[in-house]
Design a protein around this motif. Structure first.
Motif, PDB file in Angstrom:
ATOM      1  N   THR A 252       0.829  -1.209   0.000  1.00 26.80           N
ATOM      2  CA  THR A 252       0.000   0.000   0.000  1.00 26.80           C
ATOM      3  C   THR A 252       0.863   1.259   0.000  1.00 26.80           C
ATOM      4  OG1 THR A 252      -1.721  -1.181   1.234  1.00 26.80           O
ATOM      5  CG2 THR A 252      -1.858   1.221   1.188  1.00 26.80           C
ATOM      6  N   MET A 253       1.945   1.248   0.804  1.00 30.33           N
ATOM      7  CA  MET A 253       2.847   2.402   0.828  1.00 30.33           C
ATOM      8  C   MET A 253       3.507   2.620  -0.534  1.00 30.33           C
ATOM      9  SD  MET A 253       4.837   2.362   4.517  1.00 30.33           S
ATOM     10  CE  MET A 253       5.837   3.775   4.006  1.00 30.33           C
ATOM     11  N   VAL A 254       3.870   1.538  -1.198  1.00 33.49           N
ATOM     12  CA  VAL A 254       4.487   1.653  -2.527  1.00 33.49           C
ATOM     13  C   VAL A 254       3.499   2.262  -3.517  1.00 33.49           C
ATOM     14  CG1 VAL A 254       5.372   0.339  -4.499  1.00 33.49           C
ATOM     15  CG2 VAL A 254       6.144  -0.205  -2.182  1.00 33.49           C
ATOM     16  N   ILE A 255       2.259   1.779  -3.503  1.00 35.78           N
ATOM     17  CA  ILE A 255       1.233   2.296  -4.426  1.00 35.78           C
ATOM     18  C   ILE A 255       0.969   3.778  -4.173  1.00 35.78           C
ATOM     19  CG2 ILE A 255      -1.213   2.135  -5.059  1.00 35.78           C
ATOM     20  CD1 ILE A 255      -1.009  -0.901  -4.478  1.00 35.78           C
ATOM     21  N   ILE A 256       0.803   4.156  -2.892  1.00 31.23           N
ATOM     22  CA  ILE A 256       0.550   5.561  -2.556  1.00 31.23           C
ATOM     23  C   ILE A 256       1.730   6.431  -2.982  1.00 31.23           C
ATOM     24  CG2 ILE A 256       0.257   7.197  -0.645  1.00 31.23           C
ATOM     25  CD1 ILE A 256      -1.315   5.027   0.819  1.00 31.23           C
ATOM     26  N   SER A 257       2.948   5.950  -2.735  1.00 31.92           N
ATOM     27  CA  SER A 257       4.140   6.727  -3.086  1.00 31.92           C
ATOM     28  C   SER A 257       4.260   6.936  -4.591  1.00 31.92           C
ATOM     29  CB  SER A 257       5.403   6.020  -2.563  1.00 31.92           C
ATOM     30  OG  SER A 257       5.389   5.949  -1.155  1.00 31.92           O
ATOM     31  N   LEU A 258       3.964   5.905  -5.367  1.00 34.37           N
ATOM     32  CA  LEU A 258       4.103   5.994  -6.827  1.00 34.37           C
ATOM     33  C   LEU A 258       3.023   6.872  -7.456  1.00 34.37           C
ATOM     34  CD1 LEU A 258       5.056   2.300  -7.712  1.00 34.37           C
ATOM     35  CD2 LEU A 258       6.570   4.298  -7.617  1.00 34.37           C
ATOM     36  N   THR A 259       1.874   6.983  -6.787  1.00 37.33           N
ATOM     37  CA  THR A 259       0.768   7.785  -7.337  1.00 37.33           C
ATOM     38  C   THR A 259       0.634   9.147  -6.656  1.00 37.33           C
ATOM     39  OG1 THR A 259      -0.779   6.711  -5.796  1.00 37.33           O
ATOM     40  CG2 THR A 259      -0.545   5.718  -7.988  1.00 37.33           C
ATOM     41  N   ASP A 260       1.548   9.455  -5.726  1.00 42.64           N
ATOM     42  CA  ASP A 260       1.472  10.692  -4.943  1.00 42.64           C
ATOM     43  C   ASP A 260       1.955  11.873  -5.789  1.00 42.64           C
ATOM     44  OD1 ASP A 260       1.325  12.590  -2.990  1.00 42.64           O
ATOM     45  OD2 ASP A 260       2.496  11.475  -1.506  1.00 42.64           O
ATOM     46  N   ASN A 261       1.160  12.942  -5.806  1.00 44.90           N
ATOM     47  CA  ASN A 261       1.533  14.141  -6.567  1.00 44.90           C
ATOM     48  C   ASN A 261       2.441  15.086  -5.782  1.00 44.90           C
ATOM     49  OD1 ASN A 261       0.049  13.440  -8.874  1.00 44.90           O
ATOM     50  ND2 ASN A 261      -1.858  14.200  -7.934  1.00 44.90           N
TER      51      ASN A 261
END
Length: 520
Positions: A473-482
């Motif tokens: 989840t942290m990886v997904i949020i980090s990769l999609t974070d603006n």
């Protein structure tokens, strides 16, 4: 005060122990620079202070009693929680400690503030405070209070009060330096008394070969099959690393002696010493339970009483008092370290950072002492409240709960240090929503409702699965974070690496692998 365990000589021995403890605490406090910080011992701790303090914080009477109980019922397999730890203590020595010392931080929330920003530091500070009060202070006081109530026949609140007054005395007077110096004395005493108990027990049972023949063969195996309900090998291999990273690398109470190291070399030597001391856990804590099974297995109904049964039946008058001095030492060591960590985090991460950044050292120390008193008062209330709950095996419940506390912290620190693209939003999500999710799963696991009756995985495997979910989840949020704000991973300290420390860690690894091979 009466006790069926204690005679006149035992009380004298216990009194001498406390007198020596107070003298050492006063001497250590006098060594602290006037006006110096209470929290990191002016970065003066040497390898033996660090090693004994970390081991002493880890050792509690609940661990002694639970380890002997596990030895009585299952043999040495629970020693995985002690021996497997060397991997994560090494991770602290060579990955985390160089960065902590390079950043020159007082607390781990402060370190994560450098990595992810002030919002993460705030969340982690409160997270750490709550964790210390519940898991370190209230749980330790509850377990210790049961022991003291059993021995001395006094109420739980009085037991908790006595323990806290002794521990808070050193924490408030001399800070971490007093706690560290008294830990050295207390842990040497612990090793000596536990070793005598094992030697006397082995003599009574007829020696090592007689002991091996009197207990089941699988009592000497470190890895049980996956069909074993209590200690299956796969959940231990996968699940313990989550708790290991959290406990040994990111928990303020455990790591604070390393933050106070004189330099990186002392920190790495100190953690190495802790690794060697952890080998003793099996011999000093689990083996008495196995010996008790060999000697009294036919008559001993309650495994939780294995340790006290050994003491009562094998030790003469006087030695019993020394044992209870040791059990008290374990409590004082753990509680003292926790109180110091609590006052450090609140004072440095909340009071100084948010309210009084210009506070003098004298004012900071004063606030630290006040926080120690308030934290102790809250811990007493929680301990009495826990004691009032009936019908639960609370010790086992709390031990399981720790496996649900660990995944968020482990995920944030691992990704925060090893992956530079991890973002603040991802870290804060794991620490807030992720923690709530883990605790809900933990409650459902411990008290499953009727509509949720299905075969749960072992709690260690569940801890690993929660860690994987949070990390992904942290990886997904980090990769999609603006958010494009860039926070740097604090650089490790460059000087202080020691060939001696590297050599000793290599030797420890060889010994640990050899022990695992021998006991399988």
């Amino acid at each position: 005060m009466e006790s069926h365990y204690m005679q006149g000589l035992d009380w004298l021995i216990l009194g001498i122990y406390f007198a020596v403890l107070i003298v050492i605490g006063l001497w250590a406090s006098s060594k602290r620079k006037k006006g110096g910080s209470l929290f990191l011992a002016e970065h003066s701790l040497r390898w033996h202070h660090i090693g004994f303090s970390m081991w002493g914080t880890n050792v509690g009477p609940s661990m002694l009693i639970a380890s002997a109980s596990a030895g009585f019922t299952t043999g040495i397999v629970s020693g995985n929680y002690a021996w497997y730890a060397f991997v994560f203590i090494a991770l602290l020595a060579f990955v985390f400690a160089p960065r902590y010392l390079g950043a020159k931080v007082h607390t781990l929330p402060e370190f994560m503030g450098l990595r992810f920003g002030q919002s993460t530091r705030n969340i982690l500070a409160w997270y750490t405070i709550v964790t210390i009060i519940i898991s370190w202070l209230a749980l330790t006081l509850f377990a210790g209070g049961i022991l003291i109530r059993q021995v001395f026949d006094i109420p739980m609140w009085a037991s908790a009060m006595v323990l806290l007054i002794i521990s808070a005395f050193f924490t408030m007077l001399g800070g971490l330096k007093a706690v560290a110096y008294t830990n050295v004395y207390q842990m040497i005493l612990l090793i000596a008394v536990s070793l005598v108990l094992v030697i006397v027990g082995l003599d009574r049972v007829g020696g090592i070969s007689a002991l091996v023949n009197k207990v089941p063969a699988d009592y000497w195996v470190m890895f049980k099959p996956n069909s074993d309900e209590a200690f299956p090998w796969l959940p231990i291999i996968l699940g313990y690393p989550v708790m290991g990273v959290w406990f040994w690398c990111t928990d303020q109470s455990m790591v604070q002696p390393v933050l106070a190291a004189k330099d990186l070399r002392e920190g790495q030597l100190g953690t190495n010493f802790t690794g060697w001391l952890k080998i003793l856990d099996v011999a000093l804590y689990i083996l008495p339970g196995i010996i008790c099974f060999a000697l009294f297995g036919d008559t001993q109904a309650n495994p939780d009483e294995a340790y006290l049964t050994m003491v009562e039946n094998l030790f003469p008058v006087g030695m019993v008092g020394l044992v209870f001095a040791v059990l008290t030492a374990c409590l004082v060591s753990t509680i003292g370290s926790a109180l110091n960590a609590l006052s450090t985090v609140f004072t440095m991460d909340i009071y100084v950072k948010r309210f009084r950044p210009d506070a003098s050292q004298r004012r900071i120390n004063y606030v630290g002492r006040i926080v120690t008193v308030i934290g102790a008062a809250i811990a007493i209330v929680l301990t009495v409240a826990i004691d009032a709950i009936k019908g639960l095996n609370l010790f086992n419940v709390f031990q399981s709960v720790l496996s649900f506390i660990a995944p968020p912290m482990a995920a944030v620190f691992v990704l925060g240090i090893f992956w530079k693209r991890a973002t603040t939003r991802a870290a804060n999500f794991a620490l807030t929503v992720g923690t709530a999710f883990c605790l809900i799963v933990g409650v459902l696991y411990l008290w499953p409702p009727e509509w949720l009756q299905f075969p749960w995985p072992h709690f260690m495997l569940l801890s690993f699965e929660l860690f994987v979910i949070l990390a992904v989840t942290m990886v997904i949020i980090s990769l999609t974070d603006n958010d494009k704000t860039e926070y740097q991973i604090p650089a490790p300290v460059k000087e202080g690496w020691s060939k001696l420390a590297i050599g000793l860690w290599t030797a420890l690894a060889v010994v640990m692998v050899s022990l695992y091979i021998f006991f399988n």
